[in-house]
Design a protein around this motif. Structure first.
Motif, PDB file in Angstrom:
ATOM      1  N   ALA A   5       0.844  -1.197   0.000  1.00 37.71           N
ATOM      2  CA  ALA A   5       0.000   0.000   0.000  1.00 37.71           C
ATOM      3  C   ALA A   5       0.873   1.238   0.000  1.00 37.71           C
ATOM      4  O   ALA A   5       1.883   1.307   0.708  1.00 37.71           O
ATOM      5  N   SER A   6       0.470   2.237  -0.767  1.00 35.79           N
ATOM      6  CA  SER A   6       1.223   3.490  -0.827  1.00 35.79           C
ATOM      7  C   SER A   6       0.267   4.631  -1.127  1.00 35.79           C
ATOM      8  O   SER A   6      -0.905   4.419  -1.445  1.00 35.79           O
ATOM      9  N   GLY A   8      -0.214   7.380   0.993  1.00 36.97           N
ATOM     10  CA  GLY A   8      -0.640   8.131   2.153  1.00 36.97           C
ATOM     11  C   GLY A   8       0.164   9.412   2.329  1.00 36.97           C
ATOM     12  O   GLY A   8       1.158   9.639   1.639  1.00 36.97           O
ATOM     13  N   LEU A  19      -4.803   6.322  -2.821  1.00 41.12           N
ATOM     14  CA  LEU A  19      -3.993   5.210  -2.341  1.00 41.12           C
ATOM     15  C   LEU A  19      -3.891   4.143  -3.424  1.00 41.12           C
ATOM     16  O   LEU A  19      -4.835   3.936  -4.189  1.00 41.12           O
ATOM     17  N   CYS A  21      -2.616   0.012  -4.134  1.00 43.60           N
ATOM     18  CA  CYS A  21      -2.284  -1.289  -3.556  1.00 43.60           C
ATOM     19  C   CYS A  21      -1.701  -2.141  -4.687  1.00 43.60           C
ATOM     20  O   CYS A  21      -2.445  -2.601  -5.561  1.00 43.60           O
ATOM     21  N   ARG A  37      -8.928   0.339   7.563  1.00 46.57           N
ATOM     22  CA  ARG A  37      -8.167   1.391   8.232  1.00 46.57           C
ATOM     23  C   ARG A  37      -8.226   1.207   9.733  1.00 46.57           C
ATOM     24  O   ARG A  37      -9.184   0.622  10.256  1.00 46.57           O
ATOM     25  N   VAL A  92      -4.182   4.529   9.624  1.00 44.70           N
ATOM     26  CA  VAL A  92      -3.328   3.720   8.758  1.00 44.70           C
ATOM     27  C   VAL A  92      -4.263   2.891   7.883  1.00 44.70           C
ATOM     28  O   VAL A  92      -5.168   2.219   8.406  1.00 44.70           O
ATOM     29  N   TYR A  94      -4.912  -0.091   5.119  1.00 45.14           N
ATOM     30  CA  TYR A  94      -4.382  -1.368   4.677  1.00 45.14           C
ATOM     31  C   TYR A  94      -5.200  -1.917   3.523  1.00 45.14           C
ATOM     32  O   TYR A  94      -6.423  -1.782   3.506  1.00 45.14           O
ATOM     33  N   GLN A 115       1.238  -3.676   4.240  1.00 46.84           N
ATOM     34  CA  GLN A 115       1.886  -3.135   5.434  1.00 46.84           C
ATOM     35  C   GLN A 115       1.232  -1.870   5.959  1.00 46.84           C
ATOM     36  O   GLN A 115       1.517  -1.465   7.068  1.00 46.84           O
ATOM     37  N   THR A 117      -0.438   2.242   4.974  1.00 46.84           N
ATOM     38  CA  THR A 117       0.061   3.571   4.642  1.00 46.84           C
ATOM     39  C   THR A 117      -0.719   4.587   5.465  1.00 46.84           C
ATOM     40  O   THR A 117      -1.938   4.496   5.586  1.00 46.84           O
TER      41      THR A 117
END
Length: 123
Positions: A5-6, A8, A19, A21, A37, A92, A94, A115, A117
């Motif tokens: 995940a990226s 954020g 976001l 994934c 989340r 966070v 996910y 993991q 974000t």
């Protein structure tokens, strides 16, 4: 199997983030994917999911009309477009792979998790 995940970051209320994934090690088109989340001091909750094949979607009530989930199986990526962000969206985030063919936010149905974000909505 891997989910990353990226996307954020820190955004002001009313702002937007997208976001991503990124999936690897399996055929994304064969699986439903969900976004979850966890806010500080709270339990993890389901946000949205998208089914395999027809891409049916589901959103938890608090994000309906503001968040949009989509998938690009050719790029092995699922997206979560988040608009009109509110401070209560801070968490966070996910992504996870579902064992069910349909869209469900029952966490026990998910076998692999990314993991996470961090999304922070603050002025």
């Amino acid at each position: 199997v891997r989910l990353v995940a990226s996307g954020g970051g820190l955004v002001q209320p009313g702002g937007s983030l997208r976001l991503s994934c990124a999936a690897s090690g399996f055929t994304l088109s064969s699986y439903a994917i969900g976004w979850f989340r966890q806010a500080p001091g709270k339990e993890r909750e389901g946000v949205s999911c998208i089914s395999r094949r027809y891409g049916r979607t589901y959103y938890t009530d608090s994000v309906k009309g503001r968040f949009t989930i989509s998938r690009d199986d050719a790029k092995n990526t699922v997206y979560l477009q988040m608009d009109s962000l509110k401070p209560e969206d801070t968490a966070v985030y996910y992504c996870a792979r579902s064992l069910a063919s349909t869209c469900s936010l029952v966490q026990e149905l998910y076998d692999y998790w990314g993991q996470g974000t961090l999304v922070t909505v603050s002025s």
